[in-house]
Design a protein around this motif. Structure first.
Motif, PDB file in Angstrom:
ATOM      1  N   GLN A 154       0.857  -1.191   0.000  1.00 29.32           N
ATOM      2  CA  GLN A 154       0.000   0.000   0.000  1.00 29.32           C
ATOM      3  C   GLN A 154       0.889   1.236   0.000  1.00 29.32           C
ATOM      4  N   HIS A 155       0.381   2.300  -0.627  1.00 32.96           N
ATOM      5  CA  HIS A 155       1.125   3.556  -0.706  1.00 32.96           C
ATOM      6  C   HIS A 155       0.271   4.705  -0.213  1.00 32.96           C
ATOM      7  N   MET A 156      -0.505   4.450   0.825  1.00 32.20           N
ATOM      8  CA  MET A 156      -1.363   5.480   1.406  1.00 32.20           C
ATOM      9  C   MET A 156      -0.740   6.099   2.651  1.00 32.20           C
ATOM     10  N   GLY A 157       0.469   5.689   2.977  1.00 29.31           N
ATOM     11  CA  GLY A 157       1.115   6.217   4.176  1.00 29.31           C
ATOM     12  C   GLY A 157       0.582   5.614   5.458  1.00 29.31           C
ATOM     13  N   HIS A 158      -0.164   4.517   5.334  1.00 28.11           N
ATOM     14  CA  HIS A 158      -0.701   3.864   6.526  1.00 28.11           C
ATOM     15  C   HIS A 158       0.408   3.151   7.287  1.00 28.11           C
ATOM     16  N   ARG A 159       0.323   3.211   8.613  1.00 25.82           N
ATOM     17  CA  ARG A 159       1.361   2.567   9.419  1.00 25.82           C
ATOM     18  C   ARG A 159       0.813   1.368  10.173  1.00 25.82           C
ATOM     19  N   ALA A 160      -0.416   0.967   9.891  1.00 26.91           N
ATOM     20  CA  ALA A 160      -0.977  -0.271  10.445  1.00 26.91           C
ATOM     21  C   ALA A 160      -1.366  -1.165   9.276  1.00 26.91           C
ATOM     22  N   MET A 161      -0.931  -2.421   9.336  1.00 23.94           N
ATOM     23  CA  MET A 161      -1.262  -3.373   8.284  1.00 23.94           C
ATOM     24  C   MET A 161      -1.690  -4.685   8.925  1.00 23.94           C
ATOM     25  N   TYR A 162      -2.585  -5.376   8.228  1.00 24.22           N
ATOM     26  CA  TYR A 162      -3.277  -6.517   8.820  1.00 24.22           C
ATOM     27  C   TYR A 162      -3.295  -7.705   7.861  1.00 24.22           C
ATOM     28  N   TRP A 163      -3.269  -8.891   8.420  1.00 23.22           N
ATOM     29  CA  TRP A 163      -3.581 -10.109   7.682  1.00 23.22           C
ATOM     30  C   TRP A 163      -4.839 -10.723   8.278  1.00 23.22           C
ATOM     31  N   TYR A 164      -5.785 -11.081   7.376  1.00 24.15           N
ATOM     32  CA  TYR A 164      -6.994 -11.779   7.757  1.00 24.15           C
ATOM     33  C   TYR A 164      -7.086 -13.077   6.953  1.00 24.15           C
ATOM     34  N   LYS A 165      -7.752 -14.038   7.553  1.00 24.75           N
ATOM     35  CA  LYS A 165      -8.112 -15.271   6.860  1.00 24.75           C
ATOM     36  C   LYS A 165      -9.628 -15.309   6.747  1.00 24.75           C
ATOM     37  N   GLN A 166     -10.133 -15.636   5.554  1.00 26.26           N
ATOM     38  CA  GLN A 166     -11.577 -15.669   5.372  1.00 26.26           C
ATOM     39  C   GLN A 166     -12.000 -16.956   4.680  1.00 26.26           C
ATOM     40  N   LYS A 167     -12.814 -17.717   5.365  1.00 25.01           N
ATOM     41  CA  LYS A 167     -13.426 -18.898   4.779  1.00 25.01           C
ATOM     42  C   LYS A 167     -14.723 -18.472   4.080  1.00 25.01           C
ATOM     43  N   ALA A 168     -15.170 -19.325   3.159  1.00 21.52           N
ATOM     44  CA  ALA A 168     -16.365 -19.006   2.370  1.00 21.52           C
ATOM     45  C   ALA A 168     -17.568 -18.732   3.270  1.00 21.52           C
ATOM     46  N   LYS A 169     -18.272 -17.656   2.963  1.00 21.55           N
ATOM     47  CA  LYS A 169     -19.502 -17.260   3.651  1.00 21.55           C
ATOM     48  C   LYS A 169     -19.290 -16.955   5.127  1.00 21.55           C
TER      49      LYS A 169
END
Lengths: 116, 116
Positions: free
Chosen positions: B25-40
């Motif tokens: 990302q190039h929005m200057g954000h200093r917080a980044m996240y990983w999520y896991k998503q199962k179907a539905k």
């Protein structure tokens, strides 16, 4: 711990009609933020609308508005003049205002179908 | 630029493979996240980086190893995964610190991971 409940797994609406998606939450905090996110079949999640708990005025974004009832811990989303592009999964989310709290608590989602 | 990009879009790997997911990302954000998503299902938070430091690890198995090389990049290294790890992996970014609660998280399109 905070919880978010979306009691409608699926909803449908006719094009151009109005639909309301419900969301309730549980928290002991007095200040927090609430969000509605939309995830279309293409799967990119986007923000629809946000509400600050300290504001009594309900948030509005074009055809999207919320009915925020703080005492009842209710945060419903109203979609007016529904369009085919509104078809998506809608997630209600809660976020604490505690410093450095980056966690979003999501509800289980409501799948919205828009019928032509 | 309000975009979070993720590569690859799709990934198929065996249980003995080592692979990496990338997010930028190039929005200057200093917080980044990983999520896991199962179907539905709603996204499940895995990791949060704040100012390039790991601030939240939601008890994720060690076969998932996050890395934040700089303020714009976030990686997720995968090793010895199980078939039940098959899911959509979403990256997101937002303002950090006291600004993080109010500001929305911007999500990437995700990487569809299949573990054979």
């Amino acid at each position: 711990a905070q919880t978010v409940t979306q009691s409608q797994p699926e909803m449908s609406v006719q094009e151009a009609e109005t639909v309301t998606l419900s969301c309730t939450y549980d928290t002991s905090e007095s200040d927090y933020y609430l969000f509605w996110y939309k995830q279309p079949p293409s799967r990119q999640m986007i923000l629809v609308i946000r509400q600050e708990a300290y504001k009594q005025q309900n948030a509005t974004e074009n055809r999207f508005s919320v009915n925020f009832q703080k005492a009842a811990k209710s945060f419903s989303l109203k979609i007016s003049d529904s369009q085919l592009g509104d078809a998506a999964m809608y997630f209600c989310a809660y976020r604490s205002v505690e410093g450095g709290s980056e966690k979003l608590v999501f509800g289980k989602g409501t799948k919205l179908t828009v019928n032509p | 630029d309000t975009e979070v990009t993720q590569t690859p879009k799709h990934l198929v790997m065996g249980m003995t493979n080592k692979k990496s997911l990338k997010c930028e990302q190039h929005m200057g954000h200093r917080a980044m996240y990983w999520y896991k998503q199962k179907a539905k299902k709603p996204p499940e938070l895995m990791f949060v980086y704040s100012y390039e430091k790991l601030s939240i690890n939601e008890s994720v198995p060690s076969r998932f190893s996050p890395e934040c090389p700089n303020s714009s990049l976030l990686n997720l290294h995968l090793h010895a995964l199980q078939p039940e790890d098959s899911a959509l992996y979403l990256c997101a970014s937002s303002q950090a610190g006291y600004l993080s609660s109010y500001n929305e998280q911007f999500f990437g399109p995700g990487t569809r991971l299949t573990v054979l």
